[in-house]
Write a protein that holds these residues in place. Structure first.
Motif, PDB file in Angstrom:
ATOM      1  N   PRO A   1       0.810  -1.224   0.000  1.00  0.00           N
ATOM      2  CA  PRO A   1       0.000   0.000   0.000  1.00  0.00           C
ATOM      3  C   PRO A   1       0.845   1.277   0.000  1.00  0.00           C
ATOM      4  O   PRO A   1       0.493   2.244  -0.651  1.00  0.00           O
ATOM      5  CB  PRO A   1      -0.826  -0.123   1.282  1.00  0.00           C
ATOM      6  CG  PRO A   1      -0.900  -1.592   1.536  1.00  0.00           C
ATOM      7  CD  PRO A   1       0.402  -2.150   1.057  1.00  0.00           C
ATOM      8  N   PHE A   2       1.956   1.255   0.761  1.00  0.00           N
ATOM      9  CA  PHE A   2       2.799   2.452   0.842  1.00  0.00           C
ATOM     10  C   PHE A   2       3.415   2.770  -0.518  1.00  0.00           C
ATOM     11  O   PHE A   2       3.384   3.919  -0.980  1.00  0.00           O
ATOM     12  CB  PHE A   2       3.893   2.240   1.885  1.00  0.00           C
ATOM     13  CG  PHE A   2       4.938   3.325   1.893  1.00  0.00           C
ATOM     14  CD1 PHE A   2       4.607   4.627   2.231  1.00  0.00           C
ATOM     15  CD2 PHE A   2       6.254   3.045   1.566  1.00  0.00           C
ATOM     16  CE1 PHE A   2       5.559   5.636   2.230  1.00  0.00           C
ATOM     17  CE2 PHE A   2       7.218   4.040   1.566  1.00  0.00           C
ATOM     18  CZ  PHE A   2       6.868   5.342   1.903  1.00  0.00           C
ATOM     19  N   VAL A   3       3.955   1.757  -1.184  1.00  0.00           N
ATOM     20  CA  VAL A   3       4.563   1.978  -2.501  1.00  0.00           C
ATOM     21  C   VAL A   3       3.488   2.376  -3.509  1.00  0.00           C
ATOM     22  O   VAL A   3       3.708   3.239  -4.368  1.00  0.00           O
ATOM     23  CB  VAL A   3       5.315   0.718  -2.965  1.00  0.00           C
ATOM     24  CG1 VAL A   3       5.892   0.918  -4.369  1.00  0.00           C
ATOM     25  CG2 VAL A   3       6.437   0.372  -1.993  1.00  0.00           C
ATOM     26  N   SER A   4       2.305   1.773  -3.405  1.00  0.00           N
ATOM     27  CA  SER A   4       1.205   2.123  -4.301  1.00  0.00           C
ATOM     28  C   SER A   4       0.844   3.596  -4.168  1.00  0.00           C
ATOM     29  O   SER A   4       0.699   4.317  -5.158  1.00  0.00           O
ATOM     30  CB  SER A   4      -0.027   1.262  -3.998  1.00  0.00           C
ATOM     31  OG  SER A   4       0.195  -0.089  -4.340  1.00  0.00           O
ATOM     32  N   LYS A   5       0.689   4.066  -2.937  1.00  0.00           N
ATOM     33  CA  LYS A   5       0.321   5.458  -2.712  1.00  0.00           C
ATOM     34  C   LYS A   5       1.439   6.402  -3.144  1.00  0.00           C
ATOM     35  O   LYS A   5       1.188   7.477  -3.696  1.00  0.00           O
ATOM     36  CB  LYS A   5      -0.025   5.691  -1.236  1.00  0.00           C
ATOM     37  CG  LYS A   5      -1.366   5.104  -0.809  1.00  0.00           C
ATOM     38  CD  LYS A   5      -1.636   5.397   0.650  1.00  0.00           C
ATOM     39  CE  LYS A   5      -3.068   4.999   1.047  1.00  0.00           C
ATOM     40  NZ  LYS A   5      -3.304   3.563   0.910  1.00  0.00           N
ATOM     41  N   THR A   6       2.684   6.020  -2.869  1.00  0.00           N
ATOM     42  CA  THR A   6       3.811   6.886  -3.204  1.00  0.00           C
ATOM     43  C   THR A   6       3.989   7.016  -4.720  1.00  0.00           C
ATOM     44  O   THR A   6       4.268   8.095  -5.229  1.00  0.00           O
ATOM     45  CB  THR A   6       5.109   6.354  -2.575  1.00  0.00           C
ATOM     46  OG1 THR A   6       4.938   6.243  -1.166  1.00  0.00           O
ATOM     47  CG2 THR A   6       6.278   7.289  -2.851  1.00  0.00           C
ATOM     48  N   MET A   7       3.809   5.910  -5.436  1.00  0.00           N
ATOM     49  CA  MET A   7       4.035   5.931  -6.881  1.00  0.00           C
ATOM     50  C   MET A   7       2.755   6.124  -7.680  1.00  0.00           C
ATOM     51  O   MET A   7       2.792   6.237  -8.912  1.00  0.00           O
ATOM     52  CB  MET A   7       4.729   4.639  -7.313  1.00  0.00           C
ATOM     53  CG  MET A   7       6.067   4.411  -6.636  1.00  0.00           C
ATOM     54  SD  MET A   7       7.087   3.185  -7.450  1.00  0.00           S
ATOM     55  CE  MET A   7       7.605   4.046  -8.921  1.00  0.00           C
ATOM     56  N   GLY A   8       1.602   6.165  -6.998  1.00  0.00           N
ATOM     57  CA  GLY A   8       0.353   6.421  -7.702  1.00  0.00           C
ATOM     58  C   GLY A   8      -0.127   5.267  -8.549  1.00  0.00           C
ATOM     59  O   GLY A   8      -0.727   5.480  -9.608  1.00  0.00           O
ATOM     60  N   VAL A   9       0.153   4.056  -8.111  1.00  0.00           N
ATOM     61  CA  VAL A   9      -0.265   2.867  -8.849  1.00  0.00           C
ATOM     62  C   VAL A   9      -0.867   1.862  -7.877  1.00  0.00           C
ATOM     63  O   VAL A   9      -0.321   1.634  -6.798  1.00  0.00           O
ATOM     64  CB  VAL A   9       0.939   2.203  -9.572  1.00  0.00           C
ATOM     65  CG1 VAL A   9       0.506   0.903 -10.241  1.00  0.00           C
ATOM     66  CG2 VAL A   9       1.522   3.138 -10.610  1.00  0.00           C
ATOM     67  N   ASP A  10      -1.985   1.259  -8.258  1.00  0.00           N
ATOM     68  CA  ASP A  10      -2.595   0.219  -7.431  1.00  0.00           C
ATOM     69  C   ASP A  10      -1.955  -1.120  -7.802  1.00  0.00           C
ATOM     70  O   ASP A  10      -2.393  -1.811  -8.724  1.00  0.00           O
ATOM     71  CB  ASP A  10      -4.107   0.179  -7.663  1.00  0.00           C
ATOM     72  CG  ASP A  10      -4.805  -0.752  -6.683  1.00  0.00           C
ATOM     73  OD1 ASP A  10      -4.103  -1.547  -6.017  1.00  0.00           O
ATOM     74  OD2 ASP A  10      -6.036  -0.691  -6.583  1.00  0.00           O
TER      75      ASP A  10
END
Length: 249
Positions: A1-10
């Motif tokens: 979730p953290f990487v998803s939110k940081t990079m804007g990708v689900d």
């Protein structure tokens, strides 16, 4: 979730599509060659620990999972995001005195960070071996006695007394597998936790903290008031955002 939110990708959606063989070409996924994403901010995630509730446990990290929560923060650079995340875990910025005690193989690495802290106006206290190296390298500090040597060093102030009397605002104790003074290190770490004194036990963390504190003092880090993820999105322009308003947030 953290990487998803940081990079804007689900990435969960991407992984699910990959499992069922669905097309992901419309998801703007990064590749192994992708660089500079995100371009205008950095995300840092800091763990939170419950050592205060675990009476007698050694507050030092090993290979096992020890955190009981995490805080993720964004900043314009690594130092700002790091400082925001650290403060959001309940960490208090030291006001005056810092105690340093590191394993001998790390003492020269500590010198630069220690001098940075000295330049910021902090009074440095150090256990004997660490203090001797710092003084030799030109870093002013006050040498204090080891916990287990209380009463054996004449009038020398004992590290444990300083922590218990809350004369110390932050304890830096960085052991390695080569450390010999296991009981001394444990007592300093455990007492710091028991008396609510911020504790740092990782050399890389010390270096980033010193850099961030220096930048904060120079006025390069000013926005330390935390904002929610939704407040961050509201302040973004369309050019800054990696996703459309109807995509993953």
């Amino acid at each position: 979730p953290f990487v998803s939110k940081t990079m804007g990708v689900d990435f969960i959606e991407a992984a699910t599509k990959a499992i069922v063989g669905a097309d992901t070409s419309d998801m703007n996924l990064p590749t192994l060659e992708t660089r500079g994403r995100p371009a205008n901010y950095v995300g840092v995630k800091a763990p939170m620990f419950s050592f205060t509730r675990l009476r007698g446990s050694d507050p030092v990290l090993g290979v096992e999972m020890a955190s009981t929560g995490e805080v993720a923060c964004f900043g314009k650079n690594k130092e700002e995001a790091f400082l925001k995340a650290l403060l959001s875990t309940g960490f208090k910025m030291p006001k005056k005195n810092i105690l340093l005690s590191v394993q001998s193989s790390l003492e020269n690495d500590m010198t630069h960070s220690a001098y940075q802290l000295h330049e910021l106006g902090y009074n440095l206290f150090a256990t004997k071996a660490t203090g001797e190296v710092l003084k030799k390298n030109g870093v002013p500090c006050t040498i204090v006695g080891y916990p287990t040597e209380k009463g054996q060093d004449g009038d020398m102030t004992n590290a444990l007394d300083l922590i218990r009397e809350k004369e110390i605002c932050m304890v830096v104790n960085v052991p390695t597998y080569e450390s010999k003074r296991l009981e001394d290190n444990f007592q300093m770490r455990r007492t710091a936790v028991d008396f609510g004194i911020p504790l740092v036990t990782n050399m890389n963390l010390v270096k980033v903290f010193a850099d961030a504190a220096h930048m904060h003092n120079e006025g390069e880090i000013t926005d330390l008031d935390p904002k929610t993820l939704f407040e961050h999105y509201q302040s973004e322009t369309d050019a800054d955002a990696w996703t459309r308003p109807d995509e993953f947030h």
